[in-house]
Design a protein around this motif. Structure first.
Motif, PDB file in Angstrom:
ATOM      1  N   THR A  39      94.538   9.732   2.070  1.00 16.18           N
ATOM      2  CA  THR A  39      94.136  10.946   1.346  1.00 16.18           C
ATOM      3  C   THR A  39      95.332  11.550   0.613  1.00 16.18           C
ATOM      4  O   THR A  39      95.220  11.969  -0.542  1.00 16.18           O
ATOM      5  N   THR A  43      95.694  11.993  -3.490  1.00 19.45           N
ATOM      6  CA  THR A  43      95.960  13.268  -4.176  1.00 19.45           C
ATOM      7  C   THR A  43      97.218  13.173  -5.031  1.00 19.45           C
ATOM      8  O   THR A  43      97.257  13.714  -6.137  1.00 19.45           O
ATOM      9  N   ILE A  94      93.117  22.041  -2.766  1.00 21.36           N
ATOM     10  CA  ILE A  94      91.813  21.875  -3.405  1.00 21.36           C
ATOM     11  C   ILE A  94      91.518  20.398  -3.637  1.00 21.36           C
ATOM     12  O   ILE A  94      90.417  19.915  -3.343  1.00 21.36           O
ATOM     13  N   LEU A  95      92.505  19.672  -4.151  1.00 22.18           N
ATOM     14  CA  LEU A  95      92.314  18.236  -4.367  1.00 22.18           C
ATOM     15  C   LEU A  95      92.091  17.508  -3.048  1.00 22.18           C
ATOM     16  O   LEU A  95      91.228  16.621  -2.958  1.00 22.18           O
ATOM     17  N   ALA A  98      88.594  18.110  -1.850  1.00 25.83           N
ATOM     18  CA  ALA A  98      87.636  17.343  -2.644  1.00 25.83           C
ATOM     19  C   ALA A  98      87.645  15.868  -2.239  1.00 25.83           C
ATOM     20  O   ALA A  98      86.589  15.248  -2.085  1.00 25.83           O
ATOM     21  N   THR A 101      86.072  15.475   1.146  1.00 28.01           N
ATOM     22  CA  THR A 101      84.619  15.608   1.035  1.00 28.01           C
ATOM     23  C   THR A 101      84.003  14.315   0.509  1.00 28.01           C
ATOM     24  O   THR A 101      82.968  13.869   1.012  1.00 28.01           O
ATOM     25  N   LEU A 102      84.632  13.706  -0.475  1.00 34.47           N
ATOM     26  CA  LEU A 102      84.103  12.457  -1.016  1.00 34.47           C
ATOM     27  C   LEU A 102      84.262  11.285  -0.046  1.00 34.47           C
ATOM     28  O   LEU A 102      83.496  10.324  -0.116  1.00 34.47           O
TER      29      LEU A 102
END
Length: 120
Positions: A39, A43, A94-95, A98, A101-102
């Motif tokens: 992750t 990012t 924020i990234l 996201a 979440t994906l």
């Protein structure tokens, strides 16, 4: 005497289960570190893609944008660099949210099916 023998067997069986317990914890921990690491790399890749995009998707444009960015960052006073660090941290959170979440279906490791389980 029979009670002591059954207790000894129970203790021996509990001791036999311990290696699989720490292996499961280690597997889960390594999977978690892998998820967090991937992750983080995704990012950072999105930040790279952002600079590549504002540079016109060319290597020269990317280098010019990074040069412009570093020149302004080095010349800034402490208040402006602090504000930039806050903006960068918020954008990174924020990234990351996201991306997580994906990728939410990959947070936990997959469970092996009944035929794939190995005992021992």
């Amino acid at each position: 005497m029979a009670t002591n023998l059954s207790e000894a067997n129970a203790i021996q069986e509990a001791g036999a289960k311990r290696p699989s317990d720490w292996r499961a914890v280690l597997y889960f921990t390594l999977h978690g570190f892998g998820f967090v690491g991937s992750t983080l790399l995704i990012t950072w890749g999105l930040f790279f893609l952002f600079f590549l995009a504002i540079g016109g998707f060319s290597f020269d444009g990317l280098i010019h944008q990074l040069n412009n960015f570093t020149t302004r960052y080095v010349a800034a006073d402490a208040a402006r660099t602090g504000a930039f660090i806050n903006i960068f941290a918020i954008a990174h959170m924020i990234l990351s949210a996201a991306v997580i979440t994906l990728r939410r279906d990959r947070i936990l490791p997959e469970r092996p099916s009944q035929g794939e389980r190995h005992h021992g």
